[in-house]
Design an enzyme around this catalytic site. Structure first.
Site, mmCIF file in Angstrom:
data_model
loop_
_atom_site.group_PDB
_atom_site.id
_atom_site.type_symbol
_atom_site.label_atom_id
_atom_site.label_comp_id
_atom_site.label_asym_id
_atom_site.label_seq_id
_atom_site.Cartn_x
_atom_site.Cartn_y
_atom_site.Cartn_z
ATOM 1 N N ARG A 1 8.126 -1.758 9.442
ATOM 2 C CA ARG A 1 9.397 -1.121 8.321
ATOM 3 C C ARG A 1 9.793 -2.571 8.782
ATOM 4 O O ARG A 1 9.832 -2.970 7.826
ATOM 5 C CB ARG A 1 9.289 -0.145 7.920
ATOM 6 C CG ARG A 1 10.328 0.141 7.144
ATOM 7 C CD ARG A 1 10.957 1.530 6.973
ATOM 8 N NE ARG A 1 11.158 1.489 4.872
ATOM 9 C CZ ARG A 1 12.349 2.213 4.715
ATOM 10 N NH1 ARG A 1 13.121 2.680 5.851
ATOM 11 N NH2 ARG A 1 12.980 2.465 4.099
ATOM 12 N N HIS A 54 11.405 -5.389 6.408
ATOM 13 C CA HIS A 54 12.468 -5.948 5.731
ATOM 14 C C HIS A 54 13.141 -6.657 6.403
ATOM 15 O O HIS A 54 14.548 -7.043 5.272
ATOM 16 C CB HIS A 54 13.459 -4.392 5.940
ATOM 17 C CG HIS A 54 12.814 -3.073 5.285
ATOM 18 N ND1 HIS A 54 14.159 -2.037 5.017
ATOM 19 C CD2 HIS A 54 11.608 -3.055 4.605
ATOM 20 C CE1 HIS A 54 13.624 -1.368 4.400
ATOM 21 N NE2 HIS A 54 12.047 -1.479 3.788
ATOM 22 N N VAL A 100 14.329 -10.147 2.978
ATOM 23 C CA VAL A 100 15.827 -10.428 3.050
ATOM 24 C C VAL A 100 15.737 -12.320 3.868
ATOM 25 O O VAL A 100 15.843 -11.746 4.753
ATOM 26 C CB VAL A 100 16.527 -9.651 3.321
ATOM 27 C CG1 VAL A 100 18.172 -10.179 3.248
ATOM 28 C CG2 VAL A 100 16.289 -8.075 2.572
ATOM 29 N N ASN A 138 18.412 0.839 3.952
ATOM 30 C CA ASN A 138 18.378 0.848 5.548
ATOM 31 C C ASN A 138 18.937 1.953 6.077
ATOM 32 O O ASN A 138 18.978 2.512 7.327
ATOM 33 C CB ASN A 138 19.123 -0.211 5.648
ATOM 34 C CG ASN A 138 17.849 -1.110 5.566
ATOM 35 O OD1 ASN A 138 16.737 -1.519 4.937
ATOM 36 N ND2 ASN A 138 17.938 -3.075 5.440
ATOM 37 N N HIS A 161 2.331 2.131 3.903
ATOM 38 C CA HIS A 161 2.979 3.777 3.937
ATOM 39 C C HIS A 161 1.630 4.667 4.582
ATOM 40 O O HIS A 161 1.269 6.591 4.515
ATOM 41 C CB HIS A 161 2.928 4.556 2.657
ATOM 42 C CG HIS A 161 4.498 3.657 2.289
ATOM 43 N ND1 HIS A 161 4.730 3.973 0.985
ATOM 44 C CD2 HIS A 161 5.377 2.348 3.102
ATOM 45 C CE1 HIS A 161 6.025 3.088 1.333
ATOM 46 N NE2 HIS A 161 6.370 2.319 1.657
HETATM 47 C C1 HEM Z 1 6.186 -1.307 -2.605
HETATM 48 C C2 HEM Z 1 7.733 -0.660 -2.134
HETATM 49 C C3 HEM Z 1 7.946 -0.494 -1.476
HETATM 50 C C4 HEM Z 1 8.866 0.939 -1.153
HETATM 51 C C5 HEM Z 1 9.503 1.206 -2.922
HETATM 52 C C6 HEM Z 1 8.767 1.285 -0.219
HETATM 53 C C7 HEM Z 1 9.713 2.592 -0.023
HETATM 54 C C8 HEM Z 1 10.155 3.225 1.360
HETATM 55 C C9 HEM Z 1 10.956 4.513 1.800
HETATM 56 C C10 HEM Z 1 12.007 4.979 0.287
HETATM 57 C C11 HEM Z 1 9.910 4.988 2.715
HETATM 58 C C12 HEM Z 1 10.896 6.003 3.641
HETATM 59 C C13 HEM Z 1 12.304 5.417 3.636
HETATM 60 C C14 HEM Z 1 13.119 7.063 4.251
HETATM 61 O O1 HEM Z 1 13.239 8.170 3.990
HETATM 62 O O2 HEM Z 1 13.821 6.814 6.012
HETATM 63 C C15 HEM Z 1 9.463 4.027 3.256
HETATM 64 C C16 HEM Z 1 9.082 4.150 4.332
HETATM 65 C C17 HEM Z 1 7.967 3.148 5.197
HETATM 66 N N1 HEM Z 1 7.687 2.035 4.956
HETATM 67 FE FE1 HEM Z 1 7.846 1.598 2.563
HETATM 68 N N2 HEM Z 1 8.041 0.960 0.854
HETATM 69 C C18 HEM Z 1 7.760 -0.211 0.048
HETATM 70 C C19 HEM Z 1 6.350 -1.048 0.716
HETATM 71 C C20 HEM Z 1 6.046 -0.962 2.026
HETATM 72 C C21 HEM Z 1 5.807 -2.143 2.636
HETATM 73 C C22 HEM Z 1 5.197 -3.443 2.197
HETATM 74 C C23 HEM Z 1 5.493 -1.873 3.523
HETATM 75 C C24 HEM Z 1 5.235 -2.730 5.605
HETATM 76 C C25 HEM Z 1 3.806 -3.296 4.771
HETATM 77 C C26 HEM Z 1 5.562 -0.329 4.275
HETATM 78 C C27 HEM Z 1 6.190 -0.121 5.463
HETATM 79 C C28 HEM Z 1 6.615 1.449 5.449
HETATM 80 C C29 HEM Z 1 6.544 2.279 6.894
HETATM 81 C C30 HEM Z 1 5.897 1.696 7.974
HETATM 82 C C31 HEM Z 1 7.575 3.095 6.815
HETATM 83 C C32 HEM Z 1 8.028 4.804 7.542
HETATM 84 C C33 HEM Z 1 8.524 3.743 8.348
HETATM 85 C C34 HEM Z 1 9.074 4.852 9.175
HETATM 86 O O3 HEM Z 1 8.613 6.124 9.218
HETATM 87 O O4 HEM Z 1 10.622 5.607 9.114
HETATM 88 N N3 HEM Z 1 6.788 -0.437 3.468
HETATM 89 N N4 HEM Z 1 8.805 3.009 2.528
#
Ligand code: HEM
Ligand SMILES: *[C@@H]1O[C@H](CO)[C@@H](O)[C@H](O)[C@H]1NC(C)=O
Ligand SMILES: *[C@@H]1O[C@H](CO)[C@@H](O)[C@H](O)[C@H]1NC(C)=O
Length: 339
Positions: free
Chosen positions: A71, A75, A79, A103, A202
């Site tokens: 993630r 991010h 940006v 973030n 995810h």
């Molecule tokens: C398509 C649009 C996306 C949205 C709206 C989104 C949104 C989010 C949100 C809200 C979380 C949870 C954060 C939290 O509650 O602390 C999350 C976690 C995560 N996202 Fe996304 N995400 C997107 C795309 C991506 C992409 C493109 C990647 C990587 C290639 C990614 C990788 C991750 C990972 C690995 C987590 C887990 C992080 C953790 O365990 O703390 N996401 N994402």
């Protein structure tokens, strides 16, 4: 045994809208010096070994760390391009991106990056950019939790700036509509296919209650199946995430295999059990004809998912910032620009 592999005792680790057109003006991909696979071959031949060892330690001690790193890379790249801007701390003269709404209280894994950087600085000082570290680390993290391998083009420079406004504007939010999210990817030169494949990240990691509350008290019941398993899963989510409070309570985004990089994320979407609104919309939105076809494809064909994910990760890693090639540097400390 673990401590002899890792770089230091744990205590030290503590110290230590469719916008297609705009794309060309911001991301002058063609004119930038190209990234190459052998960029550090002569200047830091042990780079891959060092990164892999540190990521191995981190992921073995907690598989969630794989998700954190992936993630972070995402991010970073959305940006100002992949330039390590996400890693910068707020200082008197620089406003970082860590307080952006997506973030804050959410982005983690910075100490892992510090550890890799420390190792690399002692092995090949001043050579490896923090942006490249994130790129390699993300790839290794994915492999360690069962995902695909891909070659990583290298040669990024670290920015001397960050942008909180761009972090607010460019990063997708969980309750944003599908079209808006797609337009944010198109803006970066990515495609609808990349949206669906990269969302497959995810399949690992956790989300905070704050991120999925609207979903579980919203249309989760309507999209999911009416059986005892689905219903008890929803009830469990609601107990983790009450209507009020518990903001930082977390739940796995793929509750079936939370620590495994597989295609079960797409199976969840087919069952209508995606945790975030943005996840489920890929399959359930009336506007998502193309995305729902891709969800079905990746659910049916794990290899197709792995291949596309690898490709899309390289593409995302290719988002460069012309400015950082001119004014950029190799940071000594990933959290601060060099003085
Ligand atoms: C398509 C649009 C996306 C949205 C709206 C989104 C949104 C989010 C949100 C809200 C979380 C949870 C954060 C939290 O509650 O602390 C999350 C976690 C995560 N996202 Fe996304 N995400 C997107 C795309 C991506 C992409 C493109 C990647 C990587 C290639 C990614 C990788 C991750 C990972 C690995 C987590 C887990 C992080 C953790 O365990 O703390 N996401 N994402
Ligand atoms: C990424 O960039 C490298 C070199 O800059 C190039 O060779 C490669 O084709 C690009 N890959 C994608 C998927 O855009
Ligand atoms: C956080 O989740 C736990 C269950 O995992 C629950 O017992 C607790 O009440 C939740 N916290 C809040 C403030 O609701």
């Amino acid at each position: 045994m673990r401590s002899s592999l890792c770089s230091g005792p744990f205590i030290l680790q503590f110290i230590l809208s469719a916008l297609f057109i705009l794309k060309t003006s911001l991301h002058a991909i063609a004119s930038d010096p190209p990234l190459t696979l052998d960029y550090y071959a002569s200047t830091c031949p042990t780079i891959f070994e060092i990164v892999r060892k540190e990521i191995e330690c981190a992921v073995l001690s907690d598989p969630r760390n794989a998700a954190l790193i992936v993630r972070l890379h995402f991010h970073d790249c959305f940006v100002q391009g992949c330039d390590g801007s996400v890693l910068l701390e707020d200082t008197i003269t620089l406003q970082g991106e860590k307080k952006a709404s997506t973030n804050r209280h959410s982005l983690k894994g910075f100490r892992i990056v510090d550890r890799i950087k420390n190792q690399l600085e002692s092995e090949c000082p001043g050579i490896v950019s923090c942006a490249d570290i994130l790129t390699i680390a993300a790839r290794d993290a994915v492999i360690l939790v069962g995902g695909p391998y891909w070659d990583v083009p290298l040669g990024r420079k670290d920015s001397v700036t960050a942008s909180l406004p761009l972090a607010e504007a460019n990063l997708p939010k969980p309750n944003e509509g599908l079209m808006s999210i797609i337009s944010k990817f198109l803006y970066q030169g990515l495609t609808v296919t990349d949206v669906v494949a990269l969302s497959g990240a995810h399949t690992i990691g956790m989300a905070r209650c704050e991120s999925f509350r609207e979903r579980i008290y919203g249309d989760f019941e309507a999209t999911s199946e009416k059986n005892i398993f689905s219903e008890s899963h929803l009830n469990n989510l609601k107990s983790i995430c009450p209507p009020l409070g518990g903001e930082d309570n977390i739940s796995a985004m793929d509750y079936v295999t939370p620590n495994l990089f597989d295609n079960s994320y797409y199976h969840l979407l087919l069952k209508g059990e995606g945790l975030l609104n943005s996840d489920q919309e890929l399959y359930s939105s009336v506007l998502g004809v193309q995305t729902s076809e891709l969800v079905m494809k990746y659910a049916a064909d794990p290899l197709a998912f792995f291949e596309q994910f690898s490709d899309s990760m390289v593409k995302m890693g290719n988002i460069t910032n012309s400015d950082s090639f001119v004014n950029g540097e190799v940071r000594k400390n990933c959290r601060y620009v060099n003085t």
